[in-house]
Motif scaffolding. Structure first.
Motif, short mmCIF file in Angstrom:
data_model
loop_
_atom_site.label_atom_id
_atom_site.label_comp_id
_atom_site.label_asym_id
_atom_site.label_seq_id
_atom_site.Cartn_x
_atom_site.Cartn_y
_atom_site.Cartn_z
N GLU A 93 48.02 20.33 25.68
CA GLU A 93 47.25 20.87 26.80
C GLU A 93 45.78 20.85 26.41
N GLY A 95 42.34 22.66 27.34
CA GLY A 95 41.84 23.82 28.08
C GLY A 95 42.82 24.98 28.00
N GLU A 116 40.96 24.25 22.95
CA GLU A 116 39.99 24.99 23.76
C GLU A 116 38.62 24.88 23.10
N ASP A 143 36.88 19.89 20.99
CA ASP A 143 36.50 19.24 22.25
C ASP A 143 37.68 18.43 22.77
N GLY A 144 38.20 18.88 23.89
CA GLY A 144 39.36 18.23 24.48
C GLY A 144 39.14 16.77 24.86
N ARG A 215 34.02 20.28 29.99
CA ARG A 215 32.66 20.14 29.45
C ARG A 215 32.72 19.48 28.09
N1 SAH Z 1 45.38 26.46 30.97
C1 SAH Z 1 44.48 27.55 31.19
C2 SAH Z 1 43.44 27.20 32.24
C3 SAH Z 1 42.06 27.53 31.77
S1 SAH Z 1 40.74 26.90 32.73
C4 SAH Z 1 45.26 28.81 31.57
O1 SAH Z 1 46.48 28.76 31.68
O2 SAH Z 1 44.63 29.85 31.69
C5 SAH Z 1 40.25 25.49 31.79
C6 SAH Z 1 39.83 25.70 30.37
O3 SAH Z 1 39.35 24.46 29.89
C7 SAH Z 1 38.68 26.70 30.16
O4 SAH Z 1 39.10 27.70 29.27
C8 SAH Z 1 37.57 25.85 29.55
O5 SAH Z 1 36.79 26.53 28.59
C9 SAH Z 1 38.36 24.72 28.92
N2 SAH Z 1 37.60 23.51 28.64
C10 SAH Z 1 36.61 22.94 29.39
N3 SAH Z 1 36.16 21.82 28.78
C11 SAH Z 1 36.88 21.67 27.63
C12 SAH Z 1 36.89 20.72 26.57
N4 SAH Z 1 36.05 19.66 26.55
N5 SAH Z 1 37.76 20.89 25.56
C13 SAH Z 1 38.62 21.94 25.54
N6 SAH Z 1 38.66 22.87 26.50
C14 SAH Z 1 37.81 22.76 27.54
#
Ligand code: SAH
Length: 219
Positions: A93, A95, A116, A143-144, A215
């Motif tokens: 996953e 984020g 995350e 970084d995702g 991001r």
């Molecule tokens: N799966 C989560 C949804 C969170 S919203 C849940 O069940 O609550 C999306 C998330 O993606 C945010 O926490 C945001 O900080 C993260 N995110 C945004 N860009 C990212 C990146 N490049 N790498 C990792 N996480 C990221």
């Protein structure tokens, strides 16, 4: 003297969760493995106490840091699409947010990973997940966009934030036969399904979507 409701009663009870699953079924979610995971994972444990009574509404809710926990129907559809009725060995996953999606992913995959970028949010996710004692889930700060090359390839990748384009690194970390769901776009987003075949990649458009942006870089 009035007794305080026992934890897990009322708006956060198993019955409330069962009703949410019934609504997801009505909306067309048919994957029993996904529905069972949603039935079992207490979503109210992933939001602030003040929002716990709203945890089983089908809506996104704030989790701090300008981020949201995804809508249950969206999470269910994404899991159903990546699973495609298969048992998953390894799933990623992108984020983690509050950790809810990661907890579900760990229920449908033998080994689940979630990445995350915002460190304090990852700590919050760890705290939310701790009481559930999930043994087959690893969380990573990073970084995702880069994925997790050290544990790739994945049979499934779920991206929980919208990217302007499908990140190449994530695509490359799919196993042959692997499936990724990712919201793509800025103003108008759509959910896309990417499948890796023996000869390349196949892209399918699913529903319209509304996610927080993916991001670049670590937060
Ligand atoms: N799966 C989560 C949804 C969170 S919203 C849940 O069940 O609550 C999306 C998330 O993606 C945010 O926490 C945001 O900080 C993260 N995110 C945004 N860009 C990212 C990146 N490049 N790498 C990792 N996480 C990221």
């Amino acid at each position: 003297m009035t007794l305080a409701p026992a934890p897990g009663s009322g708006m956060t009870s198993q019955r409330t969760r069962d009703r949410m699953v019934a609504r997801l079924r009505e909306c067309g979610v048919a994957d029993e493995v996904v529905l069972e995971a949603i039935r079992d994972v207490p979503r109210h444990m992933f939001v602030d106490e003040a929002l716990a009574s709203r945890a089983y509404e089908d809506s996104a809710l704030p989790i701090g840091f300008e981020q949201t926990i995804s809508q249950p129907l969206t999470v269910a559809r994404m899991l159903e699409a990546v699973r495609n009725g298969r048992e998953l060995d390894r799933a990623l996953e992108v984020g983690t947010g509050c950790g809810y999606g990661a907890a579900l992913l760990a229920r449908v995959a033998k080994a689940a990973y979630s990445i995350e970028r915002i460190a304090p949010l990852l700590e919050k996710a760890r705290a939310n997940l701790r009481p559930l004692r999930i043994r087959n889930l690893r969380l990573a700060h990073g970084d995702g966009y880069q994925g997790l090359p050290e544990v790739a390839p994945f049979n499934a990748i779920v991206v929980a934030a919208a990217a302007p384009h499908v990140p190449r690194a994530l695509q490359d970390q799919l196993a042959v036969g692997g499936r990724m769901v990712i919201p793509v776009g800025t103003e108008n987003q759509e959910l896309r399904l990417i499948e890796r075949t023996s000869s390349g990649f196949k892209e399918t458009r699913l529903d319209a979507a509304r996610f927080v942006p993916l991001r670049a870089g670590k937060g």
